[in-house]
Write an enzyme that holds these catalytic residues in place. Structure first.
Site, PDB file in Angstrom:
ATOM      1  NE  ARG A   1     -25.379  21.623   6.096  1.00  0.00           N
ATOM      2  CZ  ARG A   1     -25.659  22.089   7.304  1.00  0.00           C
ATOM      3  NH1 ARG A   1     -25.903  21.258   8.289  1.00  0.00           N
ATOM      4  NH2 ARG A   1     -25.708  23.378   7.524  1.00  0.00           N
TER       5      ARG A   1
ATOM      6  CD  GLU B   1     -28.134  31.352   8.557  1.00  0.00           C
ATOM      7  OE1 GLU B   1     -29.267  31.417   8.081  1.00  0.00           O
ATOM      8  OE2 GLU B   1     -27.312  30.464   8.263  1.00  0.00           O
TER       9      GLU B   1
END
Length: 174
Positions: free
Chosen positions: A61, A98
């Site tokens: 992204r 994450e």
């Protein structure tokens, strides 16, 4: 025209796992006017940092955010890719994911010249691991990180703490 960019983000509860709310930017990038306004805001930020020689965006992204910014600034886009995706000599940096585990980012070893002023872009700042790794890659090659720019800053995940020595710009906070 002023935009409330929050209207262009879909919040998806319990994705990718229970208790997590995923902030989906596809409505924003799918709307030409909103995407252009977001791009313009990041371009203005880049100009406020004294200009940039290149945009670096981590996979994938970061490409979506950085590509139009690089185009409007008339500079190149340097992709920070996952390991094994680039065909020539690279520099590498590991980072923690994450949701657990590790990954590796790479950029071509000749992509940044010493002294190049670099803006790092991505869709969001979460825990800061990907961006910290990207910063290290830029600096390994002698680049100067003049700032980082995001569509979204997920404040509760404290990513800014991991990149506290760098300027952070975001269009939205959650």
């Amino acid at each position: 025209m002023s935009f409330d960019f929050h209207k262009y983000v879909a919040s998806m509860p319990d994705f990718p796992e229970p208790g997590v709310t995923f902030r989906d930017i596809t409505p924003l990038i799918g709307d030409g006017e909103a995407y252009a306004a977001a791009t313009d805001a990041i371009v203005e930020y880049a100009k406020s940092r004294g200009g940039v020689d290149a945009i670096v965006g981590p996979e994938s992204r970061g490409f979506i955010v950085g590509g139009p910014v690089a185009f409007k600034l008339g500079v190149g886009l340097i992709p920070a890719r996952k390991a094994g995706k680039l065909p020539r000599k690279t520099v590498k940096q590991d980072y923690e994911l994450e949701y657990g585990g590790t990954n590796t980012l790479e950029i071509h070893a000749d992509a940044i010249k010493p002294g190049d002023r670099v803006l790092i872009t991505d869709d969001l700042l979460a825990t800061g691991g990907t961006i910290a790794a990207t910063i290290k890659l830029v600096e390994q090659l002698g680049g100067i990180v003049v700032g980082t720019a995001f569509l979204i800053d997920l404040k509760d995940l404290k990513g800014r703490e991991k990149i506290a020595d760098y300027d952070v710009f975001s269009l939205m906070e959650y």
